[in-house]
Design an enzyme around this catalytic site. Structure first.
Site, short mmCIF file in Angstrom:
data_model
loop_
_atom_site.label_atom_id
_atom_site.label_comp_id
_atom_site.label_asym_id
_atom_site.label_seq_id
_atom_site.Cartn_x
_atom_site.Cartn_y
_atom_site.Cartn_z
N HIS A 199 -4.11 -0.23 6.45
CA HIS A 199 -5.33 -0.40 6.07
C HIS A 199 -6.00 0.61 4.99
CE1 HIS A 199 -9.52 -1.63 6.21
NE2 HIS A 199 -9.96 -0.79 7.48
N CYS B 54 -15.05 -0.62 4.75
CA CYS B 54 -13.68 -1.44 4.80
C CYS B 54 -13.97 -2.68 4.10
CB CYS B 54 -13.14 -1.47 6.13
SG CYS B 54 -13.42 0.00 7.09
N ILE C 62 -3.62 4.80 9.00
CA ILE C 62 -4.39 5.37 7.84
C ILE C 62 -3.20 5.24 6.57
CG2 ILE C 62 -4.78 7.53 6.94
CD1 ILE C 62 -5.93 8.20 9.85
N LYS D 210 -3.17 -4.38 11.05
CA LYS D 210 -2.26 -3.55 11.95
C LYS D 210 -0.78 -3.26 11.45
CE LYS D 210 -0.71 -1.45 15.55
NZ LYS D 210 0.06 -0.87 14.48
N SER E 99 -5.42 0.01 13.50
CA SER E 99 -4.66 0.07 12.11
C SER E 99 -4.37 1.51 12.05
CB SER E 99 -5.68 -0.75 11.24
OG SER E 99 -6.81 0.07 11.14
#
Ligand code: COA
Length: 387
Positions: A336, A87, A213, A332, A211
């Site tokens: 993400h 990430c 997808i 959030k 968060s």
């Protein structure tokens, strides 16, 4: 070392973008960044592309070359390199671009990030993301990212007495900000009740603690500061670029609710920029889960351990507070898309510092970006400032 500046930024909207392919997303973000920098593709010397897992999400590898090709640059033969740190891939791609320009090796460099996550189902997505943890000791025994961050939250709550309301307030605040950001996946305000009554994902984390997808791409153009005004009247200086690593498995950490890589990268970044915490006007932190924002504020050193919940509850981290955190809406509310998030943070900071963040505009001169890979095995921190 040369000073480096951001001269252009671009970002797609984030969300479930079933009408756009991985290539479409990258090309859209890249074109927006080039247009913003008022440069043509042929002027680019090199590209770095943050991407975590196109191999599993869309069954495509060799992303550096693919992206140069679909950006119309195949015949220019520019170096185009994929960067992967889970990430934190986006933050790391920005750091590679900054290093390339600072070293004098390249002049005009694009740093981008892209992820197309929704072409597979939630199960495959969650399993792919689990590859950012320790597959042998965590993934194979069933640990998912919501599960790992839930363990951090449980440990943190037990030790510091964080309340359910304080944790939920992180999501309420980020949705409020995201409602004011045109690229955000979720543009609706929510209440504490929405968070606290949402489905349980991994106790104590609920749906609105997570968060989502997401599909999306973001791109920025960097150049030597001494040349930046050839392209823009509002170059934004890169004041620091720091990176740190830690154990890949959560259980090997000294303390599972303190991200030592955040502590170290934050300390190095402030040292490079010769700044103190009080000089930082706002921060985009990696709130992949609500607990992650609480830990990030503390681990970056903006308050002592155990105090971020109170700061959040008192509105210190809200748009109008003394230390706004995630004015973009964070992971959030923006969503993400894992490879793109770190670049989206740089886009938001640049927009804020240029005065281009209508609806959520801060009065700010210096911003910090904090991008985490896995549960904290890679952390990248950047500080940007007006010139
Ligand atoms: N926050 C708020 N709403 C969410 C959401 C989130 N994180 N994720 C999904 N939703 C909403 C959807 O919009 C949808 O709403 P609708 O019914 O009104 O259209 C509904 O919840 C169901 O969505 P769906 O896509 O079916 O959710 P899901 O159950 O497949 O996935 C999670 C939910 C929490 C499991 C998934 O978002 C997740 O795994 N998040 C964590 C991602 C992660 O680990 N990232 C890496 C961090 S390091």
């Amino acid at each position: 070392m040369r000073d480096v500046a951001v001269i252009g930024v671009g970002c797609t909207t984030f969300g479930e973008k079933w009408g756009s392919s991985f290539r479409d997303l990258f090309v859209e973000a890249g074109a927006l960044a080039l247009e913003d920098a008022q440069i043509a593709g042929e002027q680019i010397d090199a590209m770095y592309v943050g991407n975590m897992s196109a191999g599993r999400f869309i069954e495509q590898e060799h992303i550096g070359a693919l992206i140069a090709d679909y950006a119309g640059l195949a015949t220019h033969h520019i170096p185009s390199t994929r960067v992967e740190a889970a990430c934190a891939s986006g933050g790391l791609s920005f750091r590679q671009a900054v290093i390339a320009v600072a070293s004098g090796m390249e002049d005009i460099v694009v740093a981008a990030g892209v992820e197309k996550m929704t072409d597979v189902g939630t199960g495959t997505s969650v399993d792919t993301l689990a590859g950012a943890a320790d597959r042998e000791w965590e993934g194979f025994v069933g640990a998912t990212f919501p599960g790992l961050y839930a363990m951090m939250a449980t440990d943190y709550i037990g030790r510091y007495g964080l309340t359910r309301e304080q944790l939920a307030q992180v999501a309420v605040k980020n949705h409020y900000n995201g409602a004011r950001n045109p690229i955000a996946q979720f543009r609706q305000e929510i209440t504490l009740d929405t968070v606290m009554n949402s489905s349980l994902v991994a106790d104590p984390l609920r749906l609105f603690d997570c968060s989502p997808i997401t599909d999306g791409a973001a791109a920025v153009v960097v150049a030597p500061l001494e040349r930046a005004r050839e392209f823009t009247d509002t170059p934004i200086s890169v004041l620091a670029s720091a990176q740190a690593s830690d154990t890949i498995a959560l259980h090997d950490r000294r303390d599972i609710s303190t991200l030592d890589a955040t502590v170290e990268a934050g300390r190095r970044a402030l040292g490079q920029a010769r700044l103190h915490h009080k000089d930082i006007d706002f921060v985009e932190v990696h709130d992949c889960f609500t607990i992650a924002e609480i830990c990030a504020i503390e681990d970056l050193g903006f308050c002592a351990k155990g105090e971020a919940g109170t700061l959040t509850e008192e509105g210190v981290t809200a748009l109008g507070g003394d230390l706004p955190i995630n004015p973009s809406g964070g992971l959030k509310a923006c969503g993400h898309p894992v490879g793109a998030t770190g670049i989206k943070q740089i886009v938001e900071i640049t927009k804020q510092l240029r005065g281009d963040a209508a609806g959520r505009q801060l009065d700010a001169e210096i911003g910090m970006a904090h991008n985490v890979g896995g549960t904290g095995a890679t952390v990248v921190v950047h500080i940007l400032g007006v010139t």
